[in-house]
Design an enzyme around this catalytic site. Structure first.
Site, mmCIF file in Angstrom:
data_model
loop_
_atom_site.group_PDB
_atom_site.id
_atom_site.type_symbol
_atom_site.label_atom_id
_atom_site.label_comp_id
_atom_site.label_asym_id
_atom_site.label_seq_id
_atom_site.Cartn_x
_atom_site.Cartn_y
_atom_site.Cartn_z
ATOM 1 N N HIS A 111 0.854 -1.197 0.000
ATOM 2 C CA HIS A 111 0.000 0.000 0.000
ATOM 3 C C HIS A 111 0.887 1.243 0.000
ATOM 4 O O HIS A 111 1.913 1.270 0.678
ATOM 5 C CB HIS A 111 -0.908 0.021 1.234
ATOM 6 C CG HIS A 111 -2.076 -0.898 1.109
ATOM 7 N ND1 HIS A 111 -3.212 -0.548 0.414
ATOM 8 C CD2 HIS A 111 -2.278 -2.161 1.558
ATOM 9 C CE1 HIS A 111 -4.064 -1.550 0.444
ATOM 10 N NE2 HIS A 111 -3.512 -2.559 1.131
ATOM 11 N N ALA A 158 12.196 -21.865 8.090
ATOM 12 C CA ALA A 158 10.821 -21.689 8.564
ATOM 13 C C ALA A 158 10.654 -20.340 9.263
ATOM 14 O O ALA A 158 11.524 -19.900 10.010
ATOM 15 C CB ALA A 158 10.483 -22.821 9.530
ATOM 16 N N ARG A 165 14.385 -7.766 -1.913
ATOM 17 C CA ARG A 165 15.655 -7.552 -2.614
ATOM 18 C C ARG A 165 16.170 -8.873 -3.169
ATOM 19 O O ARG A 165 15.484 -9.899 -3.050
ATOM 20 C CB ARG A 165 16.669 -6.887 -1.695
ATOM 21 C CG ARG A 165 17.012 -7.695 -0.461
ATOM 22 C CD ARG A 165 17.933 -6.865 0.439
ATOM 23 N NE ARG A 165 18.396 -7.643 1.578
ATOM 24 C CZ ARG A 165 19.410 -8.504 1.553
ATOM 25 N NH1 ARG A 165 20.089 -8.725 0.442
ATOM 26 N NH2 ARG A 165 19.750 -9.165 2.634
#
Ligand SMILES: CC(C)(COP(=O)(O)OP(=O)(O)OC[C@H]1O[C@@H](n2cnc3c(N)ncnc32)[C@H](O)[C@@H]1OP(=O)(O)O)[C@@H](O)C(=O)NCCC(=O)NCCS
Length: 185
Positions: A111, A158, A165
């Protein structure tokens, strides 16, 4: 306890099914939840027809949610674990022989929040392609950020939160934010 009549519930279902968006949600939900090898075969057929590119032997386990599927490309022999989420608006490209562990999330949008005077939800999105190379193993509950470029043969441990990047070939990543903790060979 709330007691609703079957007649009322049936009416509600009927109204839901008249709306094409809700109908689509029902379809995606049900397809995601078919168990066993039958479910895997149904999901392969269903999603392969919608993906931008779909290789051979795609395994999509139960509970996987996929958004903007037409912007997602997947190579051969890829396995997507239980309850993963893939959001492809900014494009996701996955190579061949990739294992994506259960509950991993891959996002390709952020956003925009630069303008302090407007609600974030009205400011739009930035699209950033996620690229995952060949022979990558992503452990359970990883979060892959928009713009991540994970080159061939990487291992993501995990729970890692992988930033937007580039990670060079063969890197082993772990942590939040994910850091390179080693290299294969
Ligand atoms: C990546 C992985 C395979 C590495 O396993 P390993 O070679 O046995 O490595 P180790 O457990 O010895 O860890 C090596 C170092 O990385 C660190 N590390 C490993 N996993 C980490 C994690 N998820 N977050 C932070 N640090 C981690 C360890 O603390 C250790 O650090 P140290 O040397 O300072 O003690 C393993 O950590 C992992 O994430 N496996 C995924 C399991 C999974 O999700 N299975 C689902 C199947 S799809």
């Amino acid at each position: 306890m709330v007691k609703r009549s079957y007649k009322l519930l049936a009416k509600r279902l009927w109204w839901d099914l008249k709306d094409s968006t809700i109908r689509k949600s029902y379809k995606y939900y049900l397809i995601a939840r078919i168990p066993g090898f039958f479910g895997i075969m149904i999901r392969e057929d269903f999603w392969c027809n919608k993906l931008k590119r779909c290789g051979k032997n795609l395994i999509i386990k139960e509970g996987v949610t996929i958004y903007d599927v037409e912007q997602i490309s997947i190579g051969d022999s890829v396995s997507i674990g239980i309850n993963c989420v893939l959001e492809g608006k900014g494009k996701i490209t996955i190579g061949s022989n990739v294992l994506i562990g259960p509950q991993t999330t891959i996002f390709s949008t952020n956003h925009i929040f630069e303008d302090n005077d407007r609600p974030i939800k009205t400011q739009g999105l930035t699209l950033k392609e996620v690229i995952i190379g060949n022979d990558v193993w992503i452990g359970s509950k990883a979060f892959i950020m928009p713009g991540a470029n994970i080159e061939d043969s990487c291992v993501i441990s995990a729970g890692s939160v992988v930033g937007g990047r580039r990670y060079i070939k063969g890197s082993i990543l772990a942590g939040n934010p994910a850091r390179v903790i080693g290299h294969r060979n």
